[in-house]
Structures are given as structure tokens and as C-alpha cells.
Design a protein around this motif. Sequence first.
Motif, PDB file in Angstrom:
ATOM      1  N   TYR A 378       1.182  -1.385  -0.420  1.00 38.85           N
ATOM      2  CA  TYR A 378      -0.115   0.118  -0.061  1.00 38.85           C
ATOM      3  C   TYR A 378       0.910   1.160  -0.030  1.00 38.85           C
ATOM      4  CZ  TYR A 378      -3.822  -3.332   1.098  1.00 38.85           C
ATOM      5  OH  TYR A 378      -4.583  -4.613   1.223  1.00 38.85           O
ATOM      6  N   ASP A 381       4.423   1.839  -4.991  1.00 39.70           N
ATOM      7  CA  ASP A 381       3.947   3.094  -6.533  1.00 39.70           C
ATOM      8  C   ASP A 381       3.474   1.841  -7.253  1.00 39.70           C
ATOM      9  OD1 ASP A 381       3.205   4.621  -8.485  1.00 39.70           O
ATOM     10  OD2 ASP A 381       5.818   4.932  -9.290  1.00 39.70           O
ATOM     11  N   ASP A 383      -0.212   0.094  -8.888  1.00 36.95           N
ATOM     12  CA  ASP A 383      -1.398   0.913  -9.510  1.00 36.95           C
ATOM     13  C   ASP A 383      -2.742  -0.240  -8.978  1.00 36.95           C
ATOM     14  OD1 ASP A 383      -1.813  -1.785 -11.387  1.00 36.95           O
ATOM     15  OD2 ASP A 383      -0.431  -0.728 -12.514  1.00 36.95           O
ATOM     16  N   ASP A 384      -3.353   0.055  -9.432  1.00 34.70           N
ATOM     17  CA  ASP A 384      -4.501  -0.165  -8.201  1.00 34.70           C
ATOM     18  C   ASP A 384      -5.166  -1.750  -9.159  1.00 34.70           C
ATOM     19  OD1 ASP A 384      -5.542   2.188  -7.155  1.00 34.70           O
ATOM     20  OD2 ASP A 384      -6.708   3.054  -8.097  1.00 34.70           O
ATOM     21  N   LEU A 385      -5.106  -1.824 -10.434  1.00 31.88           N
ATOM     22  CA  LEU A 385      -5.448  -3.408 -10.832  1.00 31.88           C
ATOM     23  C   LEU A 385      -4.181  -4.118 -10.353  1.00 31.88           C
ATOM     24  CD1 LEU A 385      -6.532  -3.109 -14.284  1.00 31.88           C
ATOM     25  CD2 LEU A 385      -7.559  -2.984 -12.831  1.00 31.88           C
ATOM     26  N   HIS A 386      -3.170  -3.815  -9.464  1.00 34.20           N
ATOM     27  CA  HIS A 386      -2.440  -4.648  -9.751  1.00 34.20           C
ATOM     28  C   HIS A 386      -1.917  -4.962  -8.246  1.00 34.20           C
ATOM     29  CE1 HIS A 386       2.873  -5.528  -8.941  1.00 34.20           C
ATOM     30  NE2 HIS A 386       2.255  -6.538  -9.206  1.00 34.20           N
ATOM     31  N   ILE A 387      -2.443  -4.028  -7.206  1.00 38.75           N
ATOM     32  CA  ILE A 387      -2.487  -3.602  -5.701  1.00 38.75           C
ATOM     33  C   ILE A 387      -4.270  -4.967  -5.328  1.00 38.75           C
ATOM     34  CG2 ILE A 387      -3.368  -2.644  -3.431  1.00 38.75           C
ATOM     35  CD1 ILE A 387      -1.968  -0.339  -5.079  1.00 38.75           C
ATOM     36  N   GLN A 388      -5.029  -4.812  -6.429  1.00 38.85           N
ATOM     37  CA  GLN A 388      -6.161  -5.797  -5.943  1.00 38.85           C
ATOM     38  C   GLN A 388      -5.490  -7.100  -6.293  1.00 38.85           C
ATOM     39  OE1 GLN A 388      -9.154  -4.260  -8.656  1.00 38.85           O
ATOM     40  NE2 GLN A 388      -9.207  -2.649  -7.855  1.00 38.85           N
ATOM     41  N   GLU A 391      -3.645  -8.688  -3.167  1.00 36.31           N
ATOM     42  CA  GLU A 391      -4.667  -8.464  -2.400  1.00 36.31           C
ATOM     43  C   GLU A 391      -5.682  -9.948  -2.246  1.00 36.31           C
ATOM     44  OE1 GLU A 391      -5.993  -3.969  -0.780  1.00 36.31           O
ATOM     45  OE2 GLU A 391      -7.209  -5.245  -2.802  1.00 36.31           O
TER      46      GLU A 391
END
Length: 736
Positions: A378, A381, A383-388, A391
Motif C-alpha cells: 500500500y 508505487d 497501480d490499483d489493478l496490481h494491488i487488487q 490482495e
Amino acid sequence: MDTNDRSRTILIVEDSLTYRSKLREYLSQDNRYNYIILETETGTEGLRQYRIAQPDAILLDYVLPDMNGLEFLQALQQQIKKPDLPVVLLTEYEKENLANLAIECGAQQYLSKAAVTTENLRLSLHNAIKQGELLRQVAELKMQNKRHLKVLNQKEEQLRLALASARMGIWDWDLLTGQIHWNREHEELFGFALGGFDGTYETFDRCIHPDDRSSLHEHVVKSIETHTSLCHQFRIIWPDGNAHWIETRGEAYFNDAGQPIRTIGTVVNIDERQQAQQLLQTQLEQQRLVLDMTVRIRQSLDLEEILQTTVDEVQQFLQIERVLVYKFLPDWSGKAIVESVGTEWSGILTTDRVYHPCGESAIAHFQQGCIIANADIYNADLDDLHIQLLESLQIRANLVVPIFKGDKLWGLLIAHHCSAPRSWLTSEIELVKQLASQVSIAIQQAKLFAQAQTELTQRKQAEMTLQLLNTQIEQRQSVEALKDEFIGIVSHELRTPLTSMQGALGLLAMGLMDDEPEQMKQMIEIASNETERLVRLVNNILDLDKLDAESKSLEQEWCDAPSLIQRAIDVMTGSAAAAGVDLVKDCPPSQIWVAPDRIVQTLTNLLGNAIKFSPPNSSVSIEMREIDEPISDRSTRFDSVRPITAPSRQIRFAIKDCGRGIPADKLETIFHRFQQVDSSDSRDKGGTGLGLAICRSIVEQHQGQIWVESDWGKGSTFFFDLPQPIHKNALQQGTV
């Protein structure tokens, strides 16, 4: 040596007069000392004599009329108030536990009566006396130590001042009152304010790390009980909850009765030393792991095994939840191929889906040999898709290191920390990089091995093809050689009788014998004999050819063995009578599974040979027996021996003659075609050299073996074994 030094008083406590005399004799043989010997028969009298005479040493029998040796030692200790006694215990028994009990009760030496000699008795007495003297010296030293204790106490204050300047804490524990005193530095090292320590052991004990309390207590008790210095390292918990490493050293002091009354010591903080040791230990463990992986790679060519071992070792060493190896596909997607994951976390391999550990922009990053180390996804650096995606895989922190195959990016070695953020240490990153390098070596090694295996397979195939061609060529050459040999032998064998026939008939045709009837009759007999010989030769050749053709379709049936033997004897009775040879048969009633005509032919051939080579007025015997021996491999035709399919027994035929015998170098070759012991036998005995070859062919088609045993000049015995079903109904009549 001074006279007093050479004089020793010895008290013998022994109820056996004979053994006391023996001990006196042993002592009298020792020229080094003058012994004054006192003797008693009971333990009570021995104790009294010791009080009166104060001898230098005691020879004590373990078994006494009024007490045993251990009871005597205990009574003597109470009498003289000394733990160690100048006593040599004598016993009939050789038991280690008895020796240990004797030593514990104060005896200095222990001897078995059966093993006593002048020398070991002298040595035992000498050692017991010397040990007593040493103990007295020790007692004197203890008295001196007490005198010096006062001086030591005076120096103690000076020591405290010196230790204070070195930030070294001092503790003083009064064991009689239980009160503990700490100096200011000691309180500071334990996180207390000045005067904050109440001097109780309970407060001190609460400062100790729970995992270290029992160990510290054991070391303190051991140092007091064994009168040794205390040195121990342990952890403490400050009031603020932080842990610190402490090293303590101390000594215990005792009163005149030997009871501990006080312990004094020091404490120092060793946090930096422990950190350095921990760092060194971690580095050593990392080097061990890398070396171990290097050795495994050198020893194994199984890439999957190496990759699995790598992720298992990294997961265990770093104590993280998941480690995996990710392999790129040609389109730079990819899949996890091996992983090691904790029991509480989900695996990636089981999802059977393409997993993208990083964005496409990171590919170029990895191709340059760079790594990714995210302490918290979190705060990275991403992107949101990668974080999802991360997760969904329960990833909170990750460490990603590239794996190369040669100079091309092959895959990634990835470590996941799932439960919480994690700051990756430099040593941890370096370890994963080193292991990724070893994996790269393993991949390259596996590629080279696969290439080598392919080349080796191709080479083996080429060698097998070449070997097959060579075998075919050799077989063809062998067939051609056999053909040439066969034609030459047959031509010679045919030419010889034909020449004789031609000569005899030519003389008759020219009329040269018209006036000489006897000579004419002789020429006719020569032509007739050679004709018979020629017929036999042709028949034998045709018979061998027929046997080869029947090798897979031999007709067998149940036959009476004595009847078969009798048939062969009936055929050869005339020849035997003409040669003056008796035929003897020995065969118990028995049913055998054979091709009857072929067995009769074999027996007839063997009897014929035996008769031809036996002298007049001799005998030829033929017998048959059942045997228990397994069929031995005497056959020279391994390709013709087939395993019998039913439960089997064996029968053995033996044909024995009293002829000239067979040389050892001919025992095998006579079973080959056109082979005879002597080339003149063809002329003198009328043989063709094919009879034994026919016998061997028939026996081997019955799955048996044939051989000969011979004593030169005494005769020969031809044997052949035939396997048989155990019961008559084990095989139905038919073709085998």
C-alpha cells in the motif's frame, strides 16, 4: 630417604588370618618402606585401633563379622570428622557401583582381592596416604583464605568504584537474609530509576525474560553447589517492554561450616555483542544455505527438485508465508511452477491460473537484473489493478528477484510476506539474489544435460544400428563359413566311399577278377560296405535337417521307460554279439513324457558308439533314474532350451562303456557335426561323425541337456537329462 619418611604404619582390618598373612607378605616385599603393621579382625576393634595409633593408612576388608566396609567408613568419618579417609577397600567383588559407593563414603582406593599384587598394593597405599596429605594441605589453605577474606572485603569497595567508571553493575546477594543490593549502574542497566530496586529476589526475577529464567536459576545454583564461578548470559525486560542482553559473573562465599552465605558479582550490557554475533550467525547460515544449494545443484540434474528445494529453504530461513518460482511464457505472461507455502495461507499453484507478479513496465526492470522489494504494497508505487491482484493472493510485502537463463530473462524468485508489512534486510535480499543465481546455473545445467541426453540417445541408437549391421554381417559370414565347411566335409565324406566303390567296380568291370572269385567277392563286399556307409551318411544328414525342421513341433506322449530302453537294446543286440559285448539294463518302472521314436534313436546311437569302442568280453550298461537336481546349463545350444510350462521333475539316462575314453579337449566338440575323437574312426569304425550331433538335437528339443564324462583309457559315460511333469495328468498328450 629419611628413616621417618620410610616408616609407615598400616592398620589391617581383616577377619581372615590367611589373607592378613598374605597382605603382610606383600608388604614385606616392598623395599621402599618400613611397614609397622597393626591387625584387627572386626570393624569395632579397627575403629578403636585407629583412635589409638592414628595409622597412615587402613587396608579394609569389605565383609567383616560385625559390619561391612561402607558402615566402617561412615563410622570412621563421624569419628575423625573428615570426608576423605586414607582407606584402601578390599573386596571379593568386582562391581563398579560398589567402587563408586566406597569412594563416596571416603575411601581413597579400591582393590579386588583376586587382583592384589605387591606393586598395586604399594601404589594404592601410597596414593591413599598422599591424598590424605594433600587434603590436609587444602584444609590449611582454607584457613589462610579465611584470614585473607577480611583483606578481600576491604578491597571490595575499591573494586566497586572501579566498576562504576566502566558502567558495570554490581550485585551483592545476602543468602542468609535474601536481601540483594544493586549499585547505581546495575539499576540503570535494568531500566530502574535510582533507588527503584527494592532488593528482593522476586523483583529481580520479574525482570528476567520468561524464556531465560530457568536457565539462569540453574547456573546460579550450580555455581554455589560446585563452588565455581558464575558466568551466564540472559535477557531482561525493561519496564518499557524492550529486551536487552546481560552478562553476569559472580562468586559465592561460604562460612566455616561450608555453607554459602553470600554471592557477589557484576553485570554488563552485551546488546551490541549479541547483535554482532547474531549478524555473524545469520551470515554463516546464509553462506551454508547457498553452499548447500550449490552442492545440490552439482549433484542433481532434476531441475524440478532443485527449484522445490530452493523455495522450501528460503521459506524456512526467512520465516515467511510463501515463496515461489515464476516462469515467463513467450508473451511475458507466466505461471508459478513450484512454491512453498505456510499451512494458513492459500497456494498459488492450486489456482491453475496465469499470475502476473508485476506490471508490464517491470519486465525491462528485471531484464536489467534489478529487483523489487516492497515492504508494504500500500506504500509502494503500484497501480490499483496490481494491488487488487496482490490482495487476492493475500500478499502484504514482497521481494522479487530475476532468474536468467544465460543472458535471457527466464523467470522470478518471489518471496511473499502475507500477515503484515515487512522491511526486507539487506542480508535477506542478498541471500535471495545468490539463490536466484544458483537457480540460473541449475537451469543452464538442465538444458545442457537435456542436450547431452539427446546426443547420447542418438549416439546409442547409431551404435545399436551399427551393432545390428555388424551382427548381421557376422551372421552372414558365419553362415557362409558354415556352408563352405559343410560342403567341404560332405564332399569329402561322399567322395571317400564313392572312390572306394568306383575302384572296386572298375576292377570288376575290366574283368581283372574273373579268374579270382575270392578277390572278386572281396571287391563286391567293399562296394557294398561303402554303399551302406554312403546311405548312412545321407540318412544322417537328412535326419539332422528333419530334426531342425521339427524343432518347434516335437510329438511327445507318455511312454514306458523300460520298454523304450529294451527297443534300443533289441536293435543293437546283433552288433553287440558280433563285437563280443554284453548289454546290461537297469531301469525301474516309470512313465515318461517323450517323443518315443526319437528317444529310441538317441539310445540306439549312444549304444552303437559304446559297442564300437568297447573291447571284446566287456559290457555296456544303460540305466535310467529320477533325480532331484535342477537342470544344469551344460548345453551348448542356449537358444534351443525352452522353460517347461508345467511343474517338473527330471529323469537321467546313462550309457557307460569300457572303451578307450575321450580326451578332455574333445568332450565338447564331439557333439558337433562331423566331429570324431580320431579321424581314422570313420574308416575303422564306420562312423559318420553325425550320431552325437543328432543325439544332442533330440535331447535339446526335449528341453534337456546331454554331456559326457570320461577317463582316458578307462571308458566313458554319456548322460542326458530330460525334464518331466510331476504327474501324468500335468500335461495332455500333444505337441510341446
